[in-house]
Design a protein around this motif. Structure first.
Motif, PDB file in Angstrom:
ATOM      1  N   MET A   1     -16.910 -10.712  13.473  1.00 52.83           N
ATOM      2  CA  MET A   1     -15.727 -10.609  12.625  1.00 52.83           C
ATOM      3  C   MET A   1     -14.547 -10.035  13.389  1.00 52.83           C
TER       4      MET A   1
ATOM      5  N   HIS B   1      -9.414 -13.163   2.529  1.00 53.01           N
ATOM      6  CA  HIS B   1     -10.825 -13.120   2.902  1.00 53.01           C
ATOM      7  C   HIS B   1     -11.620 -13.767   1.788  1.00 53.01           C
TER       8      HIS B   1
ATOM      9  N   ALA C   1     -14.866 -14.161   0.625  1.00 52.73           N
ATOM     10  CA  ALA C   1     -16.114 -13.463   0.902  1.00 52.73           C
ATOM     11  C   ALA C   1     -17.267 -14.038   0.087  1.00 52.73           C
ATOM     12  N   SER C   2     -18.476 -13.815   0.587  1.00 50.98           N
ATOM     13  CA  SER C   2     -19.671 -14.224  -0.141  1.00 50.98           C
ATOM     14  C   SER C   2     -19.961 -13.231  -1.255  1.00 50.98           C
TER      15      SER C   2
ATOM     16  N   PHE D   1     -23.223  -9.523   4.829  1.00 47.58           N
ATOM     17  CA  PHE D   1     -21.875  -9.781   4.324  1.00 47.58           C
ATOM     18  C   PHE D   1     -21.086  -8.488   4.141  1.00 47.58           C
TER      19      PHE D   1
ATOM     20  N   ARG E   1     -19.498  -7.744   7.490  1.00 48.48           N
ATOM     21  CA  ARG E   1     -18.338  -8.586   7.773  1.00 48.48           C
ATOM     22  C   ARG E   1     -17.103  -8.081   7.039  1.00 48.48           C
ATOM     23  N   ALA E   2     -17.274  -7.760   5.759  1.00 49.27           N
ATOM     24  CA  ALA E   2     -16.143  -7.287   4.965  1.00 49.27           C
ATOM     25  C   ALA E   2     -15.628  -5.949   5.476  1.00 49.27           C
TER      26      ALA E   2
ATOM     27  N   THR F   1      -9.023  -9.984  -0.805  1.00 50.81           N
ATOM     28  CA  THR F   1     -10.419 -10.418  -0.756  1.00 50.81           C
ATOM     29  C   THR F   1     -10.842 -11.021  -2.090  1.00 50.81           C
TER      30      THR F   1
ATOM     31  N   CYS G   1     -13.296 -16.878   6.205  1.00 55.51           N
ATOM     32  CA  CYS G   1     -14.435 -17.147   5.315  1.00 55.51           C
ATOM     33  C   CYS G   1     -15.716 -16.554   5.882  1.00 55.51           C
ATOM     34  N   ASP G   2     -16.562 -16.064   4.984  1.00 51.98           N
ATOM     35  CA  ASP G   2     -17.837 -15.464   5.391  1.00 51.98           C
ATOM     36  C   ASP G   2     -18.855 -16.486   5.851  1.00 51.98           C
ATOM     37  N   ASP G   3     -18.576 -17.780   5.655  1.00 54.59           N
ATOM     38  CA  ASP G   3     -19.575 -18.813   5.893  1.00 54.59           C
ATOM     39  C   ASP G   3     -18.857 -20.143   6.066  1.00 54.59           C
TER      40      ASP G   3
END
Length: 332
Positions: A165, A182, A184-185, A192, A195-196, A213, A243-245
């Protein structure tokens, strides 16, 4: 301090060593009462007794089978983890059974009548250690992948998610971006959370940087709806979507196009994982490459070390940002 033995457990519970062996091998049903079995388990817990795995295998025979528990099969990442684990397992005469937990990252159900009797060990990816209690009981060796090292102990294999990240944030900052979304998941998972937290820390040190977010489920459609709503509703509009993914990132790319925004001229989008999807979209996705097969390989090696009584000391696996066409210089 002397390590407690099965004889100590037998004396504390007021039973024979044979009964202790039956209970801790989960072969007591029909031979001893539930009350006696619970007494043995309680005594073992109180004494801190752990069976000698090597001796146990000599007595009971090893199944040479490991269980790989994953929260879902819809993500290509877990298939790659399995490939890596199975490769190392085969080299050592082991097999790996893949088990997608019906409850995702929540507590996993035992897929067998007794996992402790059918398996030599468990490897679990992207889950909490407590979620494996029903499967592993108290004595089945456990290796955690992509999980909180503070709660799972030394038998774990992690990727350097925080560095991934940081690489994303520094790449976009260098391109002049200061307004970030962001995506986020919404999955409650350590990976996760890292990452945040890392993104907030990096951007919090940059004057003029703003971060919004939005958490959403891991699907292209959910990502599209969330990104479309945020990009249309935020003023001034974010110039970069992190993006988280990759799946969420694909949704963000669709959202930008539906709003008439060009990638990367009007908005940049980044992903995480480097799934096949990342190079199937146009422009191709800037994303963090995760060596998923290596995660599986190291997970199986860690389990073999536990079974052989060897220590496991491996640092985080490095990750690398792949810069592609979905990111570019920020526009005012």
């Amino acid at each position: 301090m002397t390590r407690p033995t099965s004889r100590d457990v037998a004396q504390a519970a007021g039973v024979s060593q044979a009964t202790v062996s039956l209970v801790l091998a989960d072969k007591w049903r029909g031979r001893v009462s539930e009350r006696t079995a619970e007494s043995v388990r309680r005594s073992a817990r109180e004494l801190g007794y752990r069976p000698n795995l090597a001796a146990r295998n000599l007595r009971l025979g090893s199944t040479r089978t490991a269980l790989l528990v994953v929260p879902a099969l819809t993500n290509e990442f877990f298939a790659r983890v399995y490939t890596g684990a199975a490769k190392v397992a085969a080299e050592h005469g082991f097999g790996v059974v893949l088990y997608p937990s019906p409850d995702g990252t929540g507590p996993a159900r035992d897929p067998f009548a007794s996992a402790r009797a059918a398996l030599d060990g468990v490897i679990a990816s992207s889950m909490a250690a407590g979620a494996l209690e029903a499967i592993r009981g108290e004595d089945l060796p456990l290796v955690m992948l992509d999980s909180d090292p503070a709660t799972v102990g030394p038998a774990h294999v992690n990727l350097d998610m925080a560095d991934g990240m940081r690489q994303v944030a520094h790449h976009l900052l260098a391109l002049g971006h200061r307004r970030f979304l962001h995506l986020a998941s919404a999955v409650d998972s350590w990976t996760f959370e890292v990452r945040a937290r890392t993104l907030e820390q990096v951007l919090g040190q940059v004057e003029g940087a703003t971060l919004t977010t939005v958490a959403e489920q891991l699907s292209v459609e959910a990502g599209r709806v969330a990104a479309e709503t945020a990009l249309a509703g935020l003023h001034p509009r974010p110039t970069a979507v992190i993006c988280d993914d990759d799946i969420l990132a694909a949704g963000a790319c669709k959202a930008a196009r539906r709003l008439g925004l060009r990638l990367p001229q009007d908005v940049s989008v980044t992903g995480f994982d480097d799934l096949t999807l990342a190079t199937a979209v146009e422009p191709e996705l800037t994303t963090v490459q995760l060596p998923a097969e290596q995660v599986g390989e190291h997970g199986m090696k860690a389990l073999l070390a536990l079974l052989e009584g060897r220590p496991w000391n491996a640092g985080n696996l490095p990750v690398q940002l792949a810069v592609r066409g979905s990111t570019g210089p920020a526009t005012p």
